[in-house]
Design a protein around this motif. Structure first.
Motif, PDB file in Angstrom:
ATOM      1  N   ALA A   1       0.866  -1.189   0.000  1.00  9.85           N
ATOM      2  CA  ALA A   1       0.000   0.000   0.000  1.00  9.85           C
ATOM      3  C   ALA A   1       0.892   1.225   0.000  1.00  9.85           C
ATOM      4  CB  ALA A   1      -0.910   0.004   1.221  1.00  9.85           C
ATOM      5  N   PRO A   2       0.441   2.334  -0.581  1.00  4.59           N
ATOM      6  CA  PRO A   2       1.272   3.538  -0.568  1.00  4.59           C
ATOM      7  C   PRO A   2       1.684   3.967   0.837  1.00  4.59           C
ATOM      8  CG  PRO A   2      -0.524   3.786  -2.124  1.00  4.59           C
ATOM      9  CD  PRO A   2      -0.786   2.517  -1.380  1.00  4.59           C
ATOM     10  N   ALA A   3       0.785   3.797   1.799  1.00  4.64           N
ATOM     11  CA  ALA A   3       1.095   4.111   3.198  1.00  4.64           C
ATOM     12  C   ALA A   3       0.344   3.126   4.080  1.00  4.64           C
ATOM     13  CB  ALA A   3       0.704   5.545   3.535  1.00  4.64           C
ATOM     14  N   ILE A   4       0.936   2.827   5.229  1.00  8.26           N
ATOM     15  CA  ILE A   4       0.298   1.957   6.221  1.00  8.26           C
ATOM     16  C   ILE A   4       0.463   2.655   7.559  1.00  8.26           C
ATOM     17  CG2 ILE A   4       0.308  -0.303   7.341  1.00  8.26           C
ATOM     18  CD1 ILE A   4       1.466  -1.480   4.763  1.00  8.26           C
ATOM     19  N   GLU A   5      -0.632   3.222   8.058  1.00 11.38           N
ATOM     20  CA  GLU A   5      -0.540   4.037   9.268  1.00 11.38           C
ATOM     21  C   GLU A   5      -1.923   4.239   9.863  1.00 11.38           C
ATOM     22  OE1 GLU A   5       1.291   7.405   7.474  1.00 11.38           O
ATOM     23  OE2 GLU A   5      -0.583   8.243   6.713  1.00 11.38           O
ATOM     24  N   PRO A   6      -1.978   4.587  11.162  1.00  9.25           N
ATOM     25  CA  PRO A   6      -3.289   4.862  11.768  1.00  9.25           C
ATOM     26  C   PRO A   6      -3.944   6.070  11.106  1.00  9.25           C
ATOM     27  CG  PRO A   6      -1.556   4.661  13.436  1.00  9.25           C
ATOM     28  CD  PRO A   6      -0.871   4.756  12.117  1.00  9.25           C
ATOM     29  N   GLY A   7      -5.219   6.208  11.338  1.00  4.65           N
ATOM     30  CA  GLY A   7      -5.953   7.345  10.781  1.00  4.65           C
ATOM     31  C   GLY A   7      -7.201   6.881  10.077  1.00  4.65           C
ATOM     32  N   ARG A   8      -7.365   7.314   8.846  1.00  4.76           N
ATOM     33  CA  ARG A   8      -8.559   6.978   8.078  1.00  4.76           C
ATOM     34  C   ARG A   8      -8.148   6.510   6.694  1.00  4.76           C
ATOM     35  NH1 ARG A   8     -12.686   8.675  10.884  1.00  4.76           N
ATOM     36  NH2 ARG A   8     -14.172   8.345   9.195  1.00  4.76           N
ATOM     37  N   GLY A   9      -9.038   5.855   6.006  1.00  2.00           N
ATOM     38  CA  GLY A   9      -8.789   5.463   4.634  1.00  2.00           C
ATOM     39  C   GLY A   9      -8.072   4.134   4.510  1.00  2.00           C
ATOM     40  N   VAL A  10      -7.567   3.902   3.295  1.00  2.00           N
ATOM     41  CA  VAL A  10      -6.942   2.621   2.969  1.00  2.00           C
ATOM     42  C   VAL A  10      -5.741   2.348   3.859  1.00  2.00           C
ATOM     43  CG1 VAL A  10      -5.762   1.346   1.139  1.00  2.00           C
ATOM     44  CG2 VAL A  10      -7.764   2.740   0.592  1.00  2.00           C
ATOM     45  N   GLU A  11      -4.949   3.386   4.126  1.00  2.00           N
ATOM     46  CA  GLU A  11      -3.755   3.178   4.948  1.00  2.00           C
ATOM     47  C   GLU A  11      -4.098   2.678   6.349  1.00  2.00           C
ATOM     48  OE1 GLU A  11      -4.586   7.698   5.001  1.00  2.00           O
ATOM     49  OE2 GLU A  11      -4.698   6.044   3.580  1.00  2.00           O
ATOM     50  N   ALA A  12      -5.242   3.122   6.864  1.00  2.00           N
ATOM     51  CA  ALA A  12      -5.663   2.668   8.189  1.00  2.00           C
ATOM     52  C   ALA A  12      -6.156   1.224   8.154  1.00  2.00           C
ATOM     53  CB  ALA A  12      -6.757   3.587   8.739  1.00  2.00           C
ATOM     54  N   VAL A  13      -6.801   0.827   7.060  1.00  2.00           N
ATOM     55  CA  VAL A  13      -7.234  -0.572   6.916  1.00  2.00           C
ATOM     56  C   VAL A  13      -6.016  -1.485   6.979  1.00  2.00           C
ATOM     57  CG1 VAL A  13      -8.255  -2.253   5.332  1.00  2.00           C
ATOM     58  CG2 VAL A  13      -9.302   0.010   5.602  1.00  2.00           C
ATOM     59  N   ALA A  14      -4.985  -1.149   6.197  1.00  2.00           N
ATOM     60  CA  ALA A  14      -3.765  -1.957   6.204  1.00  2.00           C
ATOM     61  C   ALA A  14      -3.109  -1.953   7.582  1.00  2.00           C
ATOM     62  CB  ALA A  14      -2.795  -1.439   5.148  1.00  2.00           C
ATOM     63  N   HIS A  15      -3.140  -0.820   8.260  1.00  2.00           N
ATOM     64  CA  HIS A  15      -2.562  -0.719   9.606  1.00  2.00           C
ATOM     65  C   HIS A  15      -3.259  -1.660  10.580  1.00  2.00           C
ATOM     66  CE1 HIS A  15      -1.425   0.987  13.510  1.00  2.00           C
ATOM     67  NE2 HIS A  15      -2.710   1.116  13.756  1.00  2.00           N
TER      68      HIS A  15
ATOM     69  N   CYS B   1      -2.337  -6.727  -1.663  1.00  2.00           N
ATOM     70  CA  CYS B   1      -2.174  -5.385  -2.227  1.00  2.00           C
ATOM     71  C   CYS B   1      -3.444  -4.574  -1.989  1.00  2.00           C
ATOM     72  CB  CYS B   1      -1.883  -5.477  -3.726  1.00  2.00           C
ATOM     73  SG  CYS B   1      -1.664  -3.869  -4.521  1.00  2.00           S
ATOM     74  N   HIS B   2      -3.277  -3.354  -1.490  1.00  2.00           N
ATOM     75  CA  HIS B   2      -4.423  -2.505  -1.163  1.00  2.00           C
ATOM     76  C   HIS B   2      -4.664  -1.388  -2.170  1.00  2.00           C
ATOM     77  CE1 HIS B   2      -5.415  -4.077   2.866  1.00  2.00           C
ATOM     78  NE2 HIS B   2      -4.125  -4.332   2.945  1.00  2.00           N
ATOM     79  N   ASN B   3      -3.666  -0.973  -2.900  1.00  2.00           N
ATOM     80  CA  ASN B   3      -3.902   0.147  -3.820  1.00  2.00           C
ATOM     81  C   ASN B   3      -2.811   0.232  -4.871  1.00  2.00           C
ATOM     82  OD1 ASN B   3      -6.310   1.468  -3.413  1.00  2.00           O
ATOM     83  ND2 ASN B   3      -5.432   3.340  -2.607  1.00  2.00           N
ATOM     84  N   ASP B   4      -3.226   0.552  -6.074  1.00  2.00           N
ATOM     85  CA  ASP B   4      -2.375   1.026  -7.160  1.00  2.00           C
ATOM     86  C   ASP B   4      -1.484  -0.052  -7.785  1.00  2.00           C
ATOM     87  OD1 ASP B   4      -3.497   3.530  -6.737  1.00  2.00           O
ATOM     88  OD2 ASP B   4      -1.855   4.206  -5.458  1.00  2.00           O
ATOM     89  N   ALA B   5      -0.571  -0.645  -7.037  1.00  2.00           N
ATOM     90  CA  ALA B   5       0.406  -1.560  -7.619  1.00  2.00           C
ATOM     91  C   ALA B   5      -0.272  -2.779  -8.251  1.00  2.00           C
ATOM     92  CB  ALA B   5       1.411  -2.006  -6.562  1.00  2.00           C
ATOM     93  N   LEU B   6       0.274  -3.222  -9.374  1.00  2.00           N
ATOM     94  CA  LEU B   6      -0.253  -4.372 -10.098  1.00  2.00           C
ATOM     95  C   LEU B   6       0.532  -5.621  -9.718  1.00  2.00           C
ATOM     96  CD1 LEU B   6      -0.713  -2.570 -13.525  1.00  2.00           C
ATOM     97  CD2 LEU B   6      -2.553  -3.504 -12.137  1.00  2.00           C
ATOM     98  N   THR B   7       0.377  -6.049  -8.496  1.00  2.00           N
ATOM     99  CA  THR B   7       1.030  -7.253  -8.013  1.00  2.00           C
ATOM    100  C   THR B   7       0.365  -7.696  -6.728  1.00  2.00           C
ATOM    101  OG1 THR B   7       3.197  -8.253  -7.560  1.00  2.00           O
ATOM    102  CG2 THR B   7       2.785  -6.071  -6.625  1.00  2.00           C
ATOM    103  N   GLY B   8       0.678  -8.909  -6.295  1.00  2.00           N
ATOM    104  CA  GLY B   8       0.117  -9.416  -5.045  1.00  2.00           C
ATOM    105  C   GLY B   8      -0.839 -10.574  -5.286  1.00  2.00           C
ATOM    106  N   ASP B   9      -0.802 -11.550  -4.392  1.00  2.00           N
ATOM    107  CA  ASP B   9      -1.727 -12.677  -4.495  1.00  2.00           C
ATOM    108  C   ASP B   9      -3.175 -12.214  -4.336  1.00  2.00           C
ATOM    109  OD1 ASP B   9       0.227 -15.111  -4.362  1.00  2.00           O
ATOM    110  OD2 ASP B   9       0.869 -13.787  -2.739  1.00  2.00           O
ATOM    111  N   VAL B  10      -3.381 -11.287  -3.406  1.00  2.00           N
ATOM    112  CA  VAL B  10      -4.719 -10.791  -3.086  1.00  2.00           C
ATOM    113  C   VAL B  10      -4.771  -9.298  -3.378  1.00  2.00           C
ATOM    114  CG1 VAL B  10      -6.432 -10.479  -1.248  1.00  2.00           C
ATOM    115  CG2 VAL B  10      -4.971 -12.523  -1.262  1.00  2.00           C
TER     116      VAL B  10
END
Length: 381
Positions: free
Chosen positions: A8-22, A90-99
């Motif tokens: 994911a572009p970012a993995i951190e607390p807060g809101r949005g996709v980055e928070a899901v990954a966090h 993979c959570h966003n943008d990149a074209l790779t990852g099993d899931v």
């Protein structure tokens, strides 16, 4: 030991996709898994400007998406080649990852807002994203796609009839500790901070895209509601908030509008409010709905994202068509309802969607994919 890589572009607390990954990362580790990450920083994107408001902010966002979709794809694939035993999510943008976790379908969002062709053509990032995701879903890039709701699963199949990977539905979770009903003292303090009286009823709106998420209809409904009804708006840039205040002044409701701008820690506004009003045109999930319910707030929302799965009409909230008239009518119904009972029911609903429960569903997927890979490689399970 399970080995998981989250991309994911970012993995951190807060809101949005980055928070899901966090939150997933935290729960995976609690379950004993080894968890690594590949982010925009690992893709050499630290030099890219942070997305802000205005044209420069949109340009910065577009650059980051393009970089992580291209350079990030190449470097993430190299990283995964060095970790052949890992299952990649993979959570966003990149074209790779099993899931691949589908956090939203651009075409569905644009159609929901109207003037689809114009919206797509005017924004080069929209055209780039559509082409990228055509490659994503029509190729063997991913082994599985996680959709956040049953409706999103149907929308993905409708948008990409040639969808190659299989799909599964796993909703997002909610932080039940961070978002919880307030104590009496917390509620009094939060309402005092907004200047709300004891008999005032506060509608809450949370979101940065005012138009898509239906704020104009909420503001129009406010003008037709009794004077003790107020509207608390969390989100938006300074320019958006200023425009909102001007509109409220024209509608003669400026004294009942509390536009506080963006706030990464919005809990106090949940504590101060009586109902979340969220008539969005499109959501891939709509996590704010679960955050409100976890905070003990009933919800008035359109049937988007998770709403159809979690809102029980008249029990923990109401589903509306998004018009100002229907929002007004549901708020009036709420004024005559047992709001305490509605709030308790909302909290009970949210408790079934904690991150620990969601992570267990992902871990089951990880285990299945790891087992299939071992069989394909001829290794003992």
């Amino acid at each position: 030991m399970r080995h998981i890589v989250q991309i994911a572009p970012a993995i951190e607390p807060g809101r949005g996709v980055e928070a899901v990954a966090h939150h997933l990362e935290r729960e995976f580790r609690r379950a004993g898994a080894r968890v690594d990450r590949f982010t925009l920083s690992d893709a050499g994107g630290d030099w890219l400007p942070e997305p802000r408001g205005g044209m420069r902010g949109r340009a910065g966002h577009a650059l980051r998406v393009a970089w992580f979709s291209t350079v990030g794809t190449v470097l993430a694939r190299r990283y995964l080649a060095r970790n052949p035993g890992a299952v990649a999510i993979c959570h966003n943008d990149a074209l790779t990852g099993d899931v691949y976790v589908n956090h939203g379908i651009l075409q569905v969002a644009m159609r929901a807002r109207g003037r689809y062709a114009g919206r797509m053509v005017r924004n080069p990032l929209h055209l780039f994203t559509a082409l990228r995701d055509h490659l994503r879903y029509r190729s063997g890039t991913h082994r599985l796609v996680v959709n956040l709701t049953r409706q999103e699963d149907r929308d993905l199949r409708g948008t990409y009839p040639g969808l190659r990977p299989g799909t599964v539905v796993i909703g997002n979770g909610v932080d039940l500790d961070r978002f919880a009903p307030p104590t009496p003292d917390e509620r009094r303090a939060a309402r005092a901070g907004l200047g709300l009286g004891e008999d005032d009823v506060a509608m809450l709106f949370v979101g940065h895209e005012f138009e898509r998420k239906g704020l104009p209809a909420v503001l129009a409904a406010l003008a037709e509601l009794p004077p003790q009804v107020h509207l608390v708006v969390v989100g938006g840039s300074a320019d958006m908030v200023a425009a909102l205040v001007r509109t409220a002044r024209r509608n003669r409701v400026q004294g009942r509008l509390h536009a506080v701008g963006a706030d990464p820690e919005p809990q106090r506004y949940f504590h101060a409010s009586d109902v979340l009003v969220f008539p969005s045109a499109y959501e891939s999930f709509g996590l704010v709905v679960l955050e409100a319910m976890a905070s003990g707030l009933p919800v008035i929302a359109t049937r988007v994202g998770c709403v159809g799965d979690v809102v029980d009409e008249g029990v923990n909230g109401y589903v509306v068509d998004g018009s100002a008239a229907e929002i007004r009518d549901r708020v009036l119904a709420l004024l005559g309802s047992d709001r305490v009972a509605l709030g308790r029911a909302a909290r009970r609903t949210a408790e079934a969607h904690g991150w620990a429960c969601v992570a267990r569903e992902y871990l089951a997927v990880v285990d299945r994919l790891a087992a299939r890979r071992a069989v394909s490689a001829g290794r003992p399970r």
